[in-house]
Design an enzyme around this catalytic site. Structure first.
Site, short mmCIF file in Angstrom:
data_model
loop_
_atom_site.label_atom_id
_atom_site.label_comp_id
_atom_site.label_asym_id
_atom_site.label_seq_id
_atom_site.Cartn_x
_atom_site.Cartn_y
_atom_site.Cartn_z
N GLU A 1 -11.67 -1.64 -9.61
CA GLU A 1 -12.79 -0.68 -9.50
C GLU A 1 -13.18 -0.13 -10.86
O GLU A 1 -14.38 0.04 -11.16
CB GLU A 1 -12.40 0.45 -8.54
CG GLU A 1 -12.24 0.01 -7.09
CD GLU A 1 -10.99 -0.83 -6.82
OE1 GLU A 1 -11.00 -1.61 -5.85
OE2 GLU A 1 -10.00 -0.70 -7.58
N SER B 1 -5.60 5.71 -13.83
CA SER B 1 -6.57 5.20 -14.79
C SER B 1 -7.24 6.31 -15.60
O SER B 1 -7.91 6.03 -16.59
CB SER B 1 -7.65 4.39 -14.05
OG SER B 1 -7.08 3.26 -13.42
N GLY C 1 3.01 -21.85 5.53
CA GLY C 1 3.48 -21.39 6.83
C GLY C 1 4.57 -20.34 6.67
O GLY C 1 4.56 -19.55 5.72
N ILE D 1 6.50 2.48 -16.40
CA ILE D 1 6.57 2.02 -17.79
C ILE D 1 7.35 0.71 -17.88
O ILE D 1 8.57 0.68 -17.73
CB ILE D 1 7.19 3.09 -18.70
CG1 ILE D 1 6.49 4.44 -18.49
CG2 ILE D 1 7.11 2.64 -20.15
CD1 ILE D 1 4.98 4.41 -18.66
N GLU E 1 -5.26 -6.24 -24.01
CA GLU E 1 -4.36 -6.10 -22.87
C GLU E 1 -4.96 -6.74 -21.62
O GLU E 1 -4.26 -7.43 -20.86
CB GLU E 1 -4.06 -4.62 -22.61
CG GLU E 1 -3.17 -4.38 -21.40
CD GLU E 1 -2.87 -2.91 -21.14
OE1 GLU E 1 -2.36 -2.60 -20.05
OE2 GLU E 1 -3.15 -2.08 -22.03
N GLY F 1 0.90 12.10 -12.11
CA GLY F 1 -0.33 12.63 -11.52
C GLY F 1 -1.60 11.97 -12.00
O GLY F 1 -2.70 12.37 -11.59
#
Length: 383
Positions: free
Chosen positions: A373, A137, A345, A162, A248, A134
Site C-alpha cells: 500500500e 511504515s 496438493g 530487527i 533496499e 507502535g
C-alpha cells in the site's frame, strides 16, 4: 527440466564465477542446517566469519574499506543464489546491501575505516533498527530519543522486527533528535551492541523466515559518542533513509524474482514426477495452464527486474521505479507460489517440502521494506 529464461543483460563472466562460489558456499554452509536454524530461530554465528573468509561479505564496498570492490550486480548474484538455495535464514541482504551502505555513504572517514572492514570479515554483524512497537511504515512517528549530552548522545527507546538482531554487533538506529520537528527531527546513530544500556529482547516467533534472528532491541540510557551520528548534522536521517530505501526495495525485488523462478522449477519437477489417476500431474490441462501462467509471470518479472538493476547500476533508478519493482515482484511471487502450493496438493502444506517453506517465507515481502500500500502511495505521487 528447469525454467528456461534468457541470461540477465547485466551478467558477466566475472559474475558467473561469483555465482558458482555463492552457490557452492550456500549448499555447504546453509542448506544442510535449515531445519536446525528454524528451530533455534537463528543461524550459526560462525556462518558470518566463514562468509567473510571466502569474500561474500560487503561485495559492493570499496576494497580500501575491506570490501569486494564490486557493484550492486555482485550483491544481486549472491541474493539470487540464496533464494534459489531455499535459504531465508541468513540476513546477508541487510548486512551487505543496507547497513554497509549507510556507513559508506554517511559515516565519517574514521568510522568507515573502523567499522566496514569488520563487517567485511564477519567480525561484526550489521542490523538497522527503524520499526518500533507502535510504528510501522510511519518513520516520522518514531519515539526513540537521542539527547545530546556533551560529547555523547543518550539514547532511550525500543525497536522491533530487527533482522540480525540477535547476532548484531553494530546497529544503525533511527532516532528522534528533535521530537517537535517531524521528519526533520529524525537522525541515524550507530550503536555498538557492547555499549552499556543496550539489551536484546526475545527472538520473535514468525510465520515464515523461521531461521532468521528477528529480535526486539532496547536502549536504556545508551551513551554513544557524537561521532557515531551518520551525516554531518542532526536531522538528516529521514533524507538518508529516503536515499537508501530504493536499494533496499530493489534487493527485495531481486529475492522475490529468484524465489519465483525457484518455485516454478520445483513445481515443474514435482508435477512431472508425481502421478494421479495413472498419469503425471503435469499432463492435466489445469496443471499445464497454471504453470504456463507462472512461467510467463517469471519471464515478465525477470525482464522488469533486469531493467531496474541496469538503471540502478547507472545511478538512474528513482524512488518510484524502486517502488514499482518491489510492488510488482512481491505481489507476483506471492500469487505464483500460492498457485504452486495448490499443485503440490497436501504435500504443499508440509514444511518438509521447500515449496511450503517458500510460501510462508514470501508473505512478508509484501510488508517489509514498505508495504504494498505504501508502494502504491509512492508511485501515485509521480502520476
Amino acid at each position: 527440466m528447469p525454467l528456461q529464461l534468457p541470461k540477465s543483460s547485466w551478467s558477466t563472466t566475472e559474475l558467473d564465477d561469483l555465482r558458482e562460489l555463492a552457490r557452492s558456499f550456500l549448499q555447504k554452509e546453509a542448506v544442510p542446517h535449515q531445519e536446525r536454524w528454524a528451530a533455534e530461530k537463528k543461524v550459526d554465528r560462525e556462518l558470518w566469519t566463514k562468509a567473510g573468509d571466502v569474500g561474500l561479505l560487503c561485495l559492493s564496498i570499496p576494497e580500501e574499506y575491506g570490501g569486494g570492490g564490486g557493484t550492486f550486480a555482485h550483491e544481486a548474484v549472491l541474493y539470487e543464489e540464496q533464494a534459489r538455495a531455499g535459504d531465508s535464514a541468513w540476513g546477508v541482504t541487510v548486512h551487505n546491501g543496507i547497513v554497509a551502505h549507510y556507513l559508506l555513504a554517511y559515516a565519517s572517514e574514521e568510522k568507515k575505516r573502523e567499522w566496514l572492514p569488520k563487517l567485511a570479515s564477519g567480525e561484526l554483524v550489521g542490523a538497522i533498527a527503524m520499526t518500533e512497537p507502535g510504528t510501522g511504515s510511519d518513520l516520522q512517528g518514531i519515539k526513540t530519543r537521542a539527547v545530546r549530552d556533551g560529547d555523547h548522545y543518550v539514547i532511550n527507546g525500543a525497536k522491533t522486527f530487527i533482522t540480525n538482531g540477535f547476532h548484531a554487533g553494530l546497529v544503525v538506529v533511527a532516532v528522534k533528535t528533535d521530537p517537535d520537528a517531524g521528519a526533520q527531527g529524525v537522525s541515524l546513530i550507530v550503536v555498538e551492541t557492547d555499549t552499556p544500556g543496550f539489551r536484546r529482547g526475545r527472538v520473535l516467533d514468525k510465520v515464515g523466515l523461521k531461521g532468521q534472528d528477528t529480535a526486539e532491541l532496547f536502549f536504556d540510557d545508551v551513551r554513544v559518542p557524537v561521532g557515531n551520528l551518520l551525516g554531518d548534522a542532526e536531522g538528516q536521517g529521514f533524507f538518508q533513509l529516503m536515499l537508501q530505501l530504493p536499494q533496499e526495495r530493489l534487493i527485495i525485488a531481486v529475492t522475490a524474482v529468484a524465489g519465483l523462478e525457484a518455485a516454478v522449477d520445483l513445481t515443474l519437477e514435482y508435477t512431472k514426477e508425481r502421478t494421479a489417476f495413472g498419469r503425471p500431474i503435469f499432463s492435466f490441462q489445469n496443471t499445464k495452464f497454471t504453470l504456463a501462467e507462472a512461467a510467463t509471470e517469471a519471464a515478465v518479472a525477470r525482464a522488469f527486474l533486469d531493467q531496474c538493476i541496469e538503471r540502478h547500476l547507472k545511478g538512474e533508478l528513482d524512488v518510484q521505479g524502486a517502488a514499482m519493482a518491489k510492488l510488482w515482484t512481491t505481489e507476483r511471487v506471492n500469487k505464483v507460489i500460492d498457485d504452486c502450493v495448490q499443485l503440490f496438493g497436501g504435500y504443499g502444506y508440509m514444511t518438509e517440502y521447500p515449496i511450503a517453506r517458500a510460501w510462508a517465507d514470501v508473505r512478508i515481502s509484501r510488508i517489509f521494506g514498505g508495504t504494498s500500500e505504501i508502494m502504491k502511495e509512492i508511485i501515485s505521487r509521480s502520476l
